[in-house]
Design an enzyme around this catalytic site. Structure first.
Site, PDB file in Angstrom:
ATOM      1  N   HIS A  48      22.646  46.712   1.344  1.00 35.60           N
ATOM      2  CA  HIS A  48      21.724  46.286   2.385  1.00 35.60           C
ATOM      3  C   HIS A  48      22.042  44.965   2.864  1.00 35.60           C
ATOM      4  CE1 HIS A  48      17.541  44.377   3.018  1.00 35.60           C
ATOM      5  NE2 HIS A  48      17.409  45.408   4.049  1.00 35.60           N
TER       6      HIS A  48
ATOM      7  N   GLU B 140      24.212  48.808   5.357  1.00 35.15           N
ATOM      8  CA  GLU B 140      23.322  48.878   6.137  1.00 35.15           C
ATOM      9  C   GLU B 140      23.616  47.634   6.924  1.00 35.15           C
ATOM     10  OE1 GLU B 140      19.346  47.943   7.528  1.00 35.15           O
ATOM     11  OE2 GLU B 140      20.249  46.892   6.082  1.00 35.15           O
TER      12      GLU B 140
ATOM     13  N   ASP C  99      22.129  45.361  10.810  1.00 32.72           N
ATOM     14  CA  ASP C  99      20.812  45.139  11.995  1.00 32.72           C
ATOM     15  C   ASP C  99      21.703  44.752  13.376  1.00 32.72           C
ATOM     16  OD1 ASP C  99      18.694  45.236   9.763  1.00 32.72           O
ATOM     17  OD2 ASP C  99      19.836  43.916   9.289  1.00 32.72           O
TER      18      ASP C  99
ATOM     19  N   HIS D   1      19.627  40.333  11.769  1.00 28.45           N
ATOM     20  CA  HIS D   1      18.237  40.889  11.533  1.00 28.45           C
ATOM     21  C   HIS D   1      17.058  40.224  12.293  1.00 28.45           C
ATOM     22  CE1 HIS D   1      14.707  41.670   9.051  1.00 28.45           C
ATOM     23  NE2 HIS D   1      15.218  42.779   8.877  1.00 28.45           N
TER      24      HIS D   1
END
Length: 256
Positions: free
Chosen positions: A18, A45, A47, A60
């Site tokens: 993450h 993962e 963003d 993010h």
């Protein structure tokens, strides 16, 4: 037709770092991604948001305050301005296309955080020729619809709206379930994963019935953000195919 499967709903479960493993390394940084590669974690993962001049950058929050000594919204800076700023790792902010090019051996699950980043995200994936190793994600069905239309066959997850439909379908009689499932994008639209929290405001989402229903559709179930190895073990016992975690190294210690 979709690209070859990134997430196999019947295969071995995977650890997904993450934001690049946000507790074990500074989140969404080159340092974090390099560390994950060095430690043989293949799945990341991350963003993206858009700069003022339409470049997809790895970050993010809407603002850079939390991950930099600088202040302000990402969309208020051009890429030239933002690229000169250091992040909380001491390195520099990164463009998505350069990350995809620098890490060609890794699979990226990319969350489109805002409407204005959709076109820059499409451009970055195409520029890096990375369609076969990216899964696009978003809370927004509208964003995902645009991404699927522009990038035919790209792997994607479900939006919040589609997850809600699946949640109610799982709890409905089979005849009603089949009707509800018709209103959810499927494998032919590129959906390969359902990415959800284990529970939401005390309501359990991920249970045996939910995992089985997703598998019937050919979807892998990924649960976020799991930083408790005991919880992770229970989820794996249910047949969950992915654990999205800030602690990939510690999570690996309990991996089957």
């Amino acid at each position: 037709m979709p690209n070859s499967r990134l997430w196999d709903s019947l295969g071995e479960p995977v650890i997904i770092a993450h934001r690049g493993g946000a507790i074990e390394a500074p989140e969404n940084t080159r340092y974090a991604f390099e560390l994950m590669r060095y430690l043989n974690f293949r799945y990341i993962e991350t963003d993206v948001r858009s700069t003022k001049d339409g470049i997809a950058v790895i970050v993010h929050d809407r603002r850079i305050d939390r991950v930099s000594s600088h202040r302000g919204r990402v969309c208020d800076y051009t890429w030239e301005e933002l690229s000169a700023m250091t992040d909380h790792s001491g390195g520099y902010f990164m463009r998505l296309d350069e990350v995809l090019s620098e890490f060609p051996d890794m699979i990226f699950n990319v969350d489109a955080k805002e409407n204005r980043v959709v076109e820059p995200l499409i451009n970055a994936i195409e520029a890096a020729q990375a369609r076969s190793r990216v899964c696009v994600a978003s809370f927004s069905e509208r964003r995902l619809r645009r991404l699927r239309r522009a990038l035919p066959g790209i792997a994607s997850s479900l939006s919040v709206l589609s997850v809600i439909k699946l949640f109610f379908a799982v709890r409905s009689p089979r005849a009603i379930r089949s009707i509800l499932l018709r209103f959810i994008p499927g494998y032919l639209q590129g959906v390969q994963a359902v990415q959800v929290p284990r529970e939401f405001h005390g309501i359990e989402i991920v249970n045996q019935a939910f995992v089985e229903a997703a598998r019937e559709q050919g979807w892998a179930v990924h649960v976020w953000t799991v930083n408790d190895t005991t919880v992770a073990r229970r989820l794996l016992d249910l047949g969950v195919q992915g654990i999205i975690t800030d602690i990939p190294q510690r999570m690996a210690s309990i991996w089957p």
